[in-house]
Design a protein around this motif. Structure first.
Motif, mmCIF file in Angstrom:
data_model
loop_
_atom_site.group_PDB
_atom_site.id
_atom_site.type_symbol
_atom_site.label_atom_id
_atom_site.label_comp_id
_atom_site.label_asym_id
_atom_site.label_seq_id
_atom_site.Cartn_x
_atom_site.Cartn_y
_atom_site.Cartn_z
ATOM 1 N N ARG A 139 -45.472 -1.019 -59.887
ATOM 2 C CA ARG A 139 -46.082 -1.358 -61.176
ATOM 3 C C ARG A 139 -46.322 -0.094 -62.000
ATOM 4 O O ARG A 139 -46.048 -0.050 -63.198
ATOM 5 C CB ARG A 139 -47.394 -2.102 -60.957
ATOM 6 C CG ARG A 139 -48.135 -2.398 -62.262
ATOM 7 C CD ARG A 139 -49.405 -3.202 -62.027
ATOM 8 N NE ARG A 139 -50.028 -3.514 -63.300
ATOM 9 C CZ ARG A 139 -50.971 -2.775 -63.866
ATOM 10 N NH1 ARG A 139 -51.423 -1.683 -63.262
ATOM 11 N NH2 ARG A 139 -51.488 -3.122 -65.042
ATOM 12 N N LEU B 138 -44.755 0.944 -65.763
ATOM 13 C CA LEU B 138 -45.582 1.304 -66.909
ATOM 14 C C LEU B 138 -45.225 2.686 -67.450
ATOM 15 O O LEU B 138 -45.169 2.892 -68.663
ATOM 16 C CB LEU B 138 -47.064 1.255 -66.524
ATOM 17 C CG LEU B 138 -47.622 -0.142 -66.253
ATOM 18 C CD1 LEU B 138 -49.082 -0.057 -65.813
ATOM 19 C CD2 LEU B 138 -47.504 -1.024 -67.494
ATOM 20 N N ASN C 239 -52.080 -4.070 -70.955
ATOM 21 C CA ASN C 239 -52.077 -3.626 -69.557
ATOM 22 C C ASN C 239 -53.244 -2.709 -69.224
ATOM 23 O O ASN C 239 -53.430 -2.349 -68.059
ATOM 24 C CB ASN C 239 -50.758 -2.908 -69.229
ATOM 25 C CG ASN C 239 -49.719 -3.847 -68.647
ATOM 26 O OD1 ASN C 239 -49.768 -4.203 -67.478
ATOM 27 N ND2 ASN C 239 -48.788 -4.263 -69.475
ATOM 28 N N SER D 208 -53.092 -6.900 -65.599
ATOM 29 C CA SER D 208 -51.680 -6.720 -65.239
ATOM 30 C C SER D 208 -50.805 -7.736 -65.960
ATOM 31 O O SER D 208 -50.706 -8.887 -65.540
ATOM 32 C CB SER D 208 -51.505 -6.857 -63.718
ATOM 33 O OG SER D 208 -52.259 -5.881 -63.043
ATOM 34 N N THR D 209 -50.184 -7.290 -67.042
ATOM 35 C CA THR D 209 -49.296 -8.179 -67.802
ATOM 36 C C THR D 209 -47.886 -7.604 -67.931
ATOM 37 O O THR D 209 -47.090 -8.091 -68.731
ATOM 38 C CB THR D 209 -49.861 -8.419 -69.221
ATOM 39 O OG1 THR D 209 -50.003 -7.148 -69.881
ATOM 40 C CG2 THR D 209 -51.207 -9.110 -69.174
ATOM 41 N N GLU D 210 -47.585 -6.572 -67.132
ATOM 42 C CA GLU D 210 -46.297 -5.896 -67.289
ATOM 43 C C GLU D 210 -45.101 -6.805 -67.008
ATOM 44 O O GLU D 210 -44.004 -6.565 -67.492
ATOM 45 C CB GLU D 210 -46.221 -4.648 -66.391
ATOM 46 C CG GLU D 210 -46.077 -4.909 -64.901
ATOM 47 C CD GLU D 210 -47.379 -5.327 -64.245
ATOM 48 O OE1 GLU D 210 -47.337 -5.775 -63.080
ATOM 49 O OE2 GLU D 210 -48.437 -5.207 -64.891
ATOM 50 N N THR E 9 -54.719 -12.956 -72.893
ATOM 51 C CA THR E 9 -53.696 -12.218 -73.633
ATOM 52 C C THR E 9 -53.297 -12.957 -74.895
ATOM 53 O O THR E 9 -53.120 -12.354 -75.963
ATOM 54 C CB THR E 9 -52.458 -11.987 -72.749
ATOM 55 O OG1 THR E 9 -52.849 -11.313 -71.549
ATOM 56 C CG2 THR E 9 -51.423 -11.151 -73.472
#
Length: 262
Positions: free
Chosen positions: A35, A39, A86, A90-92, A174
């Protein structure tokens, strides 16, 4: 131009690399280190993308606007907003929808030869409007994903992709954040647009203004309903989709009217 071409190419490659890493995570469980890698690569790609776009968008103290710059700006905003979300969640994984598009549009400004130079004031209004449309477009895509994920979750038929998306609560948060950001941009777009309207009927802006204001009102009702009455789930997603439909009509309606008058 050579430097911009190199940075655009590097940004495009990095976006594709980040997309590939996310796809690997969807197919199999990955560690937190994976992760972090996604990013870092996405941040580098976004910075290079912003540098490239600034060189093609701002020329001789004027805003150089064309379809390539417009689409590149949409993708850049999507990538930047995804990185911002982010910070606290955690929206990656959502990058699997944004980064491939960004990889393509990063190169577009260098391929379009036609240019339209706009004065700073009008150009700023155009950029704010495009930003509002694009952010609300991203929010609408998020709403569709959220609604589909919730529906499949209730029936316990989540696919690999849907299962890899952030949890429903994160998706909802989100969505609301995107709508809030887009609402601010849309408000500024309407306010700045009013400064350039001399005669709404002569300029054939009645359709655009009517649907844009109507869309703004629906978004306002949605935000009030969410914070005051706890609207969420399918209801919030439906309001978001309909509001963006009205926003699109504000553009399409104007284009159709002008086409008929030509």
């Amino acid at each position: 131009m050579l430097v911009s071409g190199i940075t655009a190419l590097f940004a495009s490659v990095l976006y594709l690399y980040a997309s590939a890493l996310i796809w690997q995570r969807i197919q199999s469980t990955s560690s937190a280190a994976q992760r972090s890698k996604v990013l870092i690569i996405a941040i580098c790609a976004t910075v290079l993308h912003a540098y490239t776009l600034s060189n093609t968008l701002w020329v001789d103290q004027q805003i150089n606007f064309h379809i390539g710059n417009g689409l590149s700006l949409v993708a850049l905003l999507g990538s930047a907003i995804l990185l911002i979300t982010n910070i606290n969640k955690s929206t990656e994984t959502l990058g699997i929808f944004i980064y491939p598009f960004a990889a393509l549009t990063t190169l577009l400004p260098l391929m379009v030869l036609t240019t339209t130079y706009l004065p700073f004031e009008l150009g700023t209004h155009v950029l704010i409007s495009i930003s509002a449309y694009s952010i609300m477009g991203i929010a609408t895509a998020q709403a569709i994903l959220y609604a589909q994920q919730e529906r499949l979750f209730r029936t316990k038929k989540l696919s690999k992709l849907m299962n890899a998306l952030p949890p429903l609560q994160v998706m909802e948060t989100t969505l609301v954040q995107l709508i809030l950001i887009g609402f601010v941009f849309l408000s500024f777009a309407l306010i700045s647009g009013a400064l350039f309207i001399e005669n709404m009927f002569a300029q054939h802006l009645v359709h655009k203004t009517f649907f844009a204001v109507l869309s703004w009102l629906v978004y306002a009702v949605l935000l009030l309903g969410h914070f005051k009455r706890g609207w969420r789930g399918q209801k919030a997603a439906t309001y978001s989709i309909w509001a963006y439909f009205l926003l699109i009509l504000s553009y399409i309606g104007t284009e159709l009217t002008l086409a008929m008058l030509r």
